[in-house]
Design an enzyme around this catalytic site. Structure first.
Site, PDB file in Angstrom:
ATOM      1  CB  SER A 184      -8.523  -2.173   4.873  1.00 57.15           C
ATOM      2  OG  SER A 184      -8.844  -3.462   4.222  1.00 57.15           O
TER       3      SER A 184
ATOM      4  CD  GLU B   2      -5.478   0.414   3.054  1.00 61.58           C
ATOM      5  OE1 GLU B   2      -5.513  -0.617   3.162  1.00 61.58           O
ATOM      6  OE2 GLU B   2      -6.321   0.750   2.016  1.00 61.58           O
TER       7      GLU B   2
ATOM      8  NE  ARG C  58      -4.193  -1.846   0.436  1.00 61.86           N
ATOM      9  CZ  ARG C  58      -4.168  -3.320   0.140  1.00 61.86           C
ATOM     10  NH1 ARG C  58      -2.894  -3.676  -0.325  1.00 61.86           N
ATOM     11  NH2 ARG C  58      -5.185  -3.845   0.441  1.00 61.86           N
TER      12      ARG C  58
HETATM   13  N1  EPU Z   1      -9.908 -12.254  10.477  1.00 60.83           N
HETATM   14  C1  EPU Z   1     -10.523 -12.469  11.711  1.00 60.83           C
HETATM   15  N2  EPU Z   1     -11.434 -11.810  11.846  1.00 60.83           N
HETATM   16  C2  EPU Z   1     -12.401 -11.464  10.988  1.00 60.83           C
HETATM   17  C3  EPU Z   1     -11.965 -11.148   9.802  1.00 60.83           C
HETATM   18  C4  EPU Z   1     -10.875 -11.579   9.539  1.00 60.83           C
HETATM   19  O1  EPU Z   1      -9.601 -12.595  12.608  1.00 60.83           O
HETATM   20  O2  EPU Z   1     -13.542 -10.962  11.318  1.00 60.83           O
HETATM   21  C5  EPU Z   1      -8.473 -12.638  10.195  1.00 60.83           C
HETATM   22  C6  EPU Z   1      -8.414 -14.013   9.526  1.00 60.83           C
HETATM   23  O3  EPU Z   1      -7.291 -14.735  10.323  1.00 60.83           O
HETATM   24  C7  EPU Z   1      -8.138 -13.697   8.311  1.00 60.83           C
HETATM   25  C8  EPU Z   1      -7.197 -12.547   7.940  1.00 60.83           C
HETATM   26  O4  EPU Z   1      -7.979 -11.800   9.367  1.00 60.83           O
HETATM   27  O5  EPU Z   1      -7.610 -14.964   7.507  1.00 60.83           O
HETATM   28  C9  EPU Z   1      -7.290 -11.902   6.829  1.00 60.83           C
HETATM   29  O6  EPU Z   1      -8.599 -11.356   6.406  1.00 60.83           O
HETATM   30  P1  EPU Z   1      -9.030 -11.196   4.704  1.00 60.83           P
HETATM   31  O7  EPU Z   1      -8.298 -12.240   4.134  1.00 60.83           O
HETATM   32  O8  EPU Z   1     -10.308 -10.823   4.948  1.00 60.83           O
HETATM   33  O9  EPU Z   1      -7.932 -10.110   4.450  1.00 60.83           O
HETATM   34  P2  EPU Z   1      -7.617  -8.631   5.404  1.00 60.83           P
HETATM   35  O10 EPU Z   1      -6.178  -8.883   5.660  1.00 60.83           O
HETATM   36  O11 EPU Z   1      -8.440  -8.393   6.448  1.00 60.83           O
HETATM   37  C10 EPU Z   1      -6.634  -7.483   2.939  1.00 60.83           C
HETATM   38  C11 EPU Z   1      -6.566  -6.391   2.544  1.00 60.83           C
HETATM   39  C12 EPU Z   1      -8.105  -6.127   1.792  1.00 60.83           C
HETATM   40  C13 EPU Z   1      -8.276  -7.024   0.733  1.00 60.83           C
HETATM   41  C14 EPU Z   1      -8.143  -8.546   1.411  1.00 60.83           C
HETATM   42  C15 EPU Z   1      -8.052  -9.527   0.360  1.00 60.83           C
HETATM   43  C16 EPU Z   1      -5.458  -4.841   3.857  1.00 60.83           C
HETATM   44  C17 EPU Z   1      -5.261  -3.700   4.865  1.00 60.83           C
HETATM   45  N3  EPU Z   1      -6.473  -5.026   3.616  1.00 60.83           N
HETATM   46  O12 EPU Z   1      -7.511  -7.643   4.144  1.00 60.83           O
HETATM   47  O13 EPU Z   1      -8.086  -4.643   1.154  1.00 60.83           O
HETATM   48  O14 EPU Z   1      -9.458  -6.849   0.160  1.00 60.83           O
HETATM   49  O15 EPU Z   1      -6.754  -8.341   2.193  1.00 60.83           O
HETATM   50  O16 EPU Z   1      -7.022  -9.803  -0.222  1.00 60.83           O
HETATM   51  O17 EPU Z   1      -4.284  -5.310   3.294  1.00 60.83           O
HETATM   52  C18 EPU Z   1      -8.585  -2.305   1.378  1.00 60.83           C
HETATM   53  O18 EPU Z   1      -7.472  -2.331   1.399  1.00 60.83           O
HETATM   54  O19 EPU Z   1      -9.425  -1.430   1.312  1.00 60.83           O
HETATM   55  C19 EPU Z   1      -8.974  -3.830   1.486  1.00 60.83           C
HETATM   56  C20 EPU Z   1     -10.508  -4.025   1.665  1.00 60.83           C
END
Ligand code: EPU
Length: 335
Positions: free
Chosen positions: A236, A331, A164
């Site tokens: 995010s 972010e 990012r």
């Molecule tokens: N998780 C929890 N509780 C929850 C949801 C998620 O513990 O309620 C944990 C789980 O371990 C899960 C992990 O968080 O495996 C990762 O969750 P997710 O795959 O949804 O991805 P994220 O890390 O939350 C990132 C990006 C998103 C992008 C997704 C998918 C960032 C800050 N965010 O989210 O980007 O869509 O991966 O690749 O890196 C954005 O930047 O606006 C955005 C939505």
């Protein structure tokens, strides 16, 4: 060129803040942008926005000019057997670009389906999802230098891309305005289904097309992320923190199930997990809330002001830091 005075930015920020800009200027070509910059006094505050999907206006009045690109168009630069390079206007809606290339069978952008925002911001923010980042397909970034109004074209390798982040958010912050971005797509796509369990969505012998991957990603995003038209939000709110191996090992002793991913300079821990452990998931403070299905997202529950969102973000940052000694970084950009 479109010029408006005392212009409501409600439709230009997905958080749904009712900020008014003293002046709003929308240009449709590089020449119009240059003309505007030349006419601008040096002490005027000028802020360029894209789709307004990753920012928070912190005052009800923006005492300067908000600039918005209406540079459209998708033009073929070159192509061969393997790939095609497209030059795209910064004002093209990101997902319209993704739909365009997926429909033609050109691969590389499909995992980035349904990310809100516009093409210009993809090159500044290095947007990413499901194991792919914009930098993986960006070829060149076309800009205007705000000091001398000349065109400067950056190679991908000039942009210092990271998670990012890019040179445009760091050492060259606010010095260049992106007018176009060129992307190189593959004519024989290599699918990237490694993130999470994307591949599990498809049958073992199923032929997986770009369109099927796009449709699947759209389904996941619609399930997990709130629609800004219903609940204002900026995706995010926090970045996923990268911590030292030492800190991670000590946390792992207390929290055996802590999720993690290897990162370039340490270990990445999902902020969503950290926030969930603090008990903030689904809770609200004032008119802002931590989204119940994805705690990385803060939402406007109706008529929130920026201060509601900032108070909530601070409370979450404090709770995570107290419990894990990790300081979450927003972010979202504060304007
Ligand atoms: N998780 C929890 N509780 C929850 C949801 C998620 O513990 O309620 C944990 C789980 O371990 C899960 C992990 O968080 O495996 C990762 O969750 P997710 O795959 O949804 O991805 P994220 O890390 O939350 C990132 C990006 C998103 C992008 C997704 C998918 C960032 C800050 N965010 O989210 O980007 O869509 O991966 O690749 O890196 C954005 O930047 O606006 C955005 C939505």
């Amino acid at each position: 060129m479109r010029i408006e005075q005392d212009f409501s930015l409600l439709k230009y920020n997905t958080f749904g803040m009712k900020t008014v800009a003293r002046r709003f200027v929308e240009y449709s070509s590089t020449a119009e942008l240059q003309q505007f910059l030349r006419s601008c006094s040096t002490d005027e505050q000028v802020f360029q926005i894209g789709g307004g999907s990753n920012l928070l206006f912190i005052h009800p009045l923006f005492e300067g000019t908000i600039l918005h690109s209406a540079i459209k168009g998708i033009e073929v630069m070159d192509e061969d057997e393997e790939s095609i390079c497209l030059k795209v206007g910064a004002g093209v809606v990101w997902d319209e670009f993704v739909a365009h290339v997926v429909a033609r069978g050109w691969g590389g952008a499909e995992n980035l389906s349904l990310i809100p925002g516009e093409v210009g911001a993809s090159a500044i923010q290095n947007i990413g999802a499901y194991g792919v980042e914009a930098k993986d397909i960006i070829s060149n970034v076309y800009t205007i230098d705000r000091n001398n109004y000349s065109v400067r074209v950056f190679e991908n390798s000039d942009c210092n891309y990271g998670y990012r982040s890019s040179i445009f958010k760091n050492s060259l912050k606010d010095q260049y305005i992106v007018t176009h971005v060129s992307y190189r797509l593959r004519k024989h796509p290599k699918l990237n289904l490694s993130y999470g369990n994307i591949s599990a969505a498809f049958g073992e012998d199923e032929e997986i097309t770009l369109q099927k991957v796009r449709d699947h990603i759209i389904r996941i995003r619609e399930q997990k992320l709130p629609d800004p038209k219903v609940l204002g939000n900026a995706g995010s709110y926090f970045m996923n923190p990268v911590v030292s191996t030492a800190l991670f090992e000590s946390l792992k002793r207390d929290y055996h199930d802590i999720p993690s991913y290897p990162a370039e300079d340490g270990i990445k821990i999902p902020a969503a997990w950290l926030i969930q452990q603090t008990g903030w998931k689904g809770k609200s403070l004032g008119k802002a809330a931590v989204y119940e299905k994805q705690p990385l997202v803060l939402v406007n529950t109706g008529d929130a002001e920026a201060i509601d969102v900032i108070h909530l973000a601070d409370a979450v940052i404090f709770a995570v830091e107290e419990k894990f000694s990790i300081r979450l970084k927003p972010e979202v950009i504060y304007v």
